[in-house]
Design an enzyme around this catalytic site. Structure first.
Site, PDB file in Angstrom:
ATOM      1  N   ARG A 142      28.312  47.000  38.486  1.00  0.00           N
ATOM      2  CA  ARG A 142      29.692  47.487  38.487  1.00  0.00           C
ATOM      3  C   ARG A 142      29.788  48.987  38.281  1.00  0.00           C
ATOM      4  O   ARG A 142      30.822  49.579  38.558  1.00  0.00           O
ATOM      5  CB  ARG A 142      30.480  46.783  37.386  1.00  0.00           C
ATOM      6  CG  ARG A 142      30.188  47.299  36.004  1.00  0.00           C
ATOM      7  CD  ARG A 142      30.816  46.444  34.920  1.00  0.00           C
ATOM      8  NE  ARG A 142      30.876  47.094  33.646  1.00  0.00           N
ATOM      9  CZ  ARG A 142      29.852  47.334  32.831  1.00  0.00           C
ATOM     10  NH1 ARG A 142      28.641  46.966  33.199  1.00  0.00           N
ATOM     11  NH2 ARG A 142      30.017  47.924  31.684  1.00  0.00           N
ATOM     12  N   PHE A 165      34.031  44.522  41.934  1.00  0.00           N
ATOM     13  CA  PHE A 165      34.122  43.088  41.685  1.00  0.00           C
ATOM     14  C   PHE A 165      32.855  42.378  42.154  1.00  0.00           C
ATOM     15  O   PHE A 165      32.278  41.569  41.424  1.00  0.00           O
ATOM     16  CB  PHE A 165      35.346  42.509  42.379  1.00  0.00           C
ATOM     17  CG  PHE A 165      35.554  41.053  42.100  1.00  0.00           C
ATOM     18  CD1 PHE A 165      36.277  40.654  40.997  1.00  0.00           C
ATOM     19  CD2 PHE A 165      35.024  40.082  42.924  1.00  0.00           C
ATOM     20  CE1 PHE A 165      36.457  39.311  40.714  1.00  0.00           C
ATOM     21  CE2 PHE A 165      35.198  38.741  42.660  1.00  0.00           C
ATOM     22  CZ  PHE A 165      35.923  38.351  41.548  1.00  0.00           C
ATOM     23  N   GLN A 166      32.428  42.679  43.359  1.00  0.00           N
ATOM     24  CA  GLN A 166      31.237  42.033  43.905  1.00  0.00           C
ATOM     25  C   GLN A 166      29.992  42.389  43.112  1.00  0.00           C
ATOM     26  O   GLN A 166      29.142  41.536  42.863  1.00  0.00           O
ATOM     27  CB  GLN A 166      31.066  42.410  45.381  1.00  0.00           C
ATOM     28  CG  GLN A 166      32.143  41.832  46.259  1.00  0.00           C
ATOM     29  CD  GLN A 166      32.115  42.382  47.674  1.00  0.00           C
ATOM     30  OE1 GLN A 166      31.580  43.454  47.934  1.00  0.00           O
ATOM     31  NE2 GLN A 166      32.706  41.650  48.599  1.00  0.00           N
ATOM     32  N   GLY A 167      29.872  43.641  42.709  1.00  0.00           N
ATOM     33  CA  GLY A 167      28.720  44.067  41.937  1.00  0.00           C
ATOM     34  C   GLY A 167      28.693  43.465  40.552  1.00  0.00           C
ATOM     35  O   GLY A 167      27.639  43.034  40.064  1.00  0.00           O
ATOM     36  N   TYR A 168      29.850  43.399  39.915  1.00  0.00           N
ATOM     37  CA  TYR A 168      29.939  42.851  38.561  1.00  0.00           C
ATOM     38  C   TYR A 168      29.641  41.354  38.563  1.00  0.00           C
ATOM     39  O   TYR A 168      29.041  40.828  37.625  1.00  0.00           O
ATOM     40  CB  TYR A 168      31.328  43.113  37.996  1.00  0.00           C
ATOM     41  CG  TYR A 168      31.444  43.072  36.490  1.00  0.00           C
ATOM     42  CD1 TYR A 168      30.404  42.650  35.669  1.00  0.00           C
ATOM     43  CD2 TYR A 168      32.626  43.463  35.872  1.00  0.00           C
ATOM     44  CE1 TYR A 168      30.538  42.621  34.286  1.00  0.00           C
ATOM     45  CE2 TYR A 168      32.762  43.440  34.493  1.00  0.00           C
ATOM     46  CZ  TYR A 168      31.723  43.017  33.716  1.00  0.00           C
ATOM     47  OH  TYR A 168      31.849  42.989  32.346  1.00  0.00           O
ATOM     48  N   ARG A 204      34.872  28.690  38.254  1.00  0.00           N
ATOM     49  CA  ARG A 204      35.202  27.625  37.297  1.00  0.00           C
ATOM     50  C   ARG A 204      34.716  26.278  37.818  1.00  0.00           C
ATOM     51  O   ARG A 204      34.130  25.484  37.076  1.00  0.00           O
ATOM     52  CB  ARG A 204      36.712  27.558  37.045  1.00  0.00           C
ATOM     53  CG  ARG A 204      37.230  28.603  36.110  1.00  0.00           C
ATOM     54  CD  ARG A 204      38.709  28.333  35.790  1.00  0.00           C
ATOM     55  NE  ARG A 204      39.256  29.377  34.957  1.00  0.00           N
ATOM     56  CZ  ARG A 204      39.068  29.491  33.653  1.00  0.00           C
ATOM     57  NH1 ARG A 204      38.316  28.608  33.026  1.00  0.00           N
ATOM     58  NH2 ARG A 204      39.618  30.479  32.970  1.00  0.00           N
ATOM     59  N   ARG A 205      34.965  26.018  39.084  1.00  0.00           N
ATOM     60  CA  ARG A 205      34.541  24.746  39.677  1.00  0.00           C
ATOM     61  C   ARG A 205      33.022  24.646  39.736  1.00  0.00           C
ATOM     62  O   ARG A 205      32.454  23.597  39.432  1.00  0.00           O
ATOM     63  CB  ARG A 205      35.127  24.600  41.077  1.00  0.00           C
ATOM     64  CG  ARG A 205      36.612  24.361  41.074  1.00  0.00           C
ATOM     65  CD  ARG A 205      37.154  24.253  42.466  1.00  0.00           C
ATOM     66  NE  ARG A 205      38.610  24.124  42.451  1.00  0.00           N
ATOM     67  CZ  ARG A 205      39.382  24.387  43.478  1.00  0.00           C
ATOM     68  NH1 ARG A 205      38.868  24.783  44.630  1.00  0.00           N
ATOM     69  NH2 ARG A 205      40.681  24.241  43.379  1.00  0.00           N
ATOM     70  N   ALA A 226      35.472  40.704  35.692  1.00  0.00           N
ATOM     71  CA  ALA A 226      35.751  41.576  36.836  1.00  0.00           C
ATOM     72  C   ALA A 226      37.180  41.383  37.323  1.00  0.00           C
ATOM     73  O   ALA A 226      37.893  42.356  37.603  1.00  0.00           O
ATOM     74  CB  ALA A 226      34.757  41.298  37.962  1.00  0.00           C
ATOM     75  N   GLU A 279      43.995  44.543  35.341  1.00  0.00           N
ATOM     76  CA  GLU A 279      44.518  45.484  34.346  1.00  0.00           C
ATOM     77  C   GLU A 279      44.798  46.855  34.949  1.00  0.00           C
ATOM     78  O   GLU A 279      45.745  47.530  34.551  1.00  0.00           O
ATOM     79  CB  GLU A 279      43.527  45.630  33.197  1.00  0.00           C
ATOM     80  CG  GLU A 279      43.419  44.396  32.331  1.00  0.00           C
ATOM     81  CD  GLU A 279      42.216  44.399  31.418  1.00  0.00           C
ATOM     82  OE1 GLU A 279      41.404  45.360  31.484  1.00  0.00           O
ATOM     83  OE2 GLU A 279      42.070  43.453  30.645  1.00  0.00           O
TER      84      GLU A 279
END
Length: 118
Positions: free
Chosen positions: A89, A79-82, A15-16, A37, A43
């Site tokens: 992912r 997470f890292q792949g996405y 976001r930053r 991700a 979820e």
């Protein structure tokens, strides 16, 4: 919990970096992938924790812990792949889904053994 905190921090950093203020969820594609991700991992976390708990109590703590660690590793890779590319992912997604099914099997077999064969 540390994984969820790490994922949330990555969304804050994105976001930053791309100047996307809450509650916005759209913007730069890298931010959107990071946000999705994080949401996807969040979820599935209650399902994972529930299965881990039941399998650990009713099946075997060591086997369950090993599956849990592998699951956390695959979600980190997911997470890292996405965050890099949507295609990144897929491999970890399939691996984490497979591990959830293993935990389902362990939990069910432990529950059946506990309640049907006292």
């Amino acid at each position: 919990v540390l994984f969820l905190a790490y994922f949330a921090m990555q969304v804050i950093y994105a976001r930053r970096k791309y100047k996307i203020s809450p509650p916005e969820t759209t913007g730069h594609p890298e931010f959107e992938r990071t946000f999705r991700a994080q949401a996807n991992c969040s979820e599935y976390f209650p399902i994972f924790i529930s299965l881990l708990w039941v399998a650990g109590i009713f099946f075997h703590q060591g086997v369950t812990a090993a599956c849990g660690l592998l699951y956390l590793y695959t979600r980190l890779k997911y997470f890292q792949g996405y965050a890099v590319t949507a295609q990144g992912r897929l491999g970890p997604l399939y691996a984490s889904a497979w591990l959830l099914w293993v935990l389902v099997g362990l939990a069910l077999s432990g529950l059946l053994a506990h309640f049907l064969w006292p």
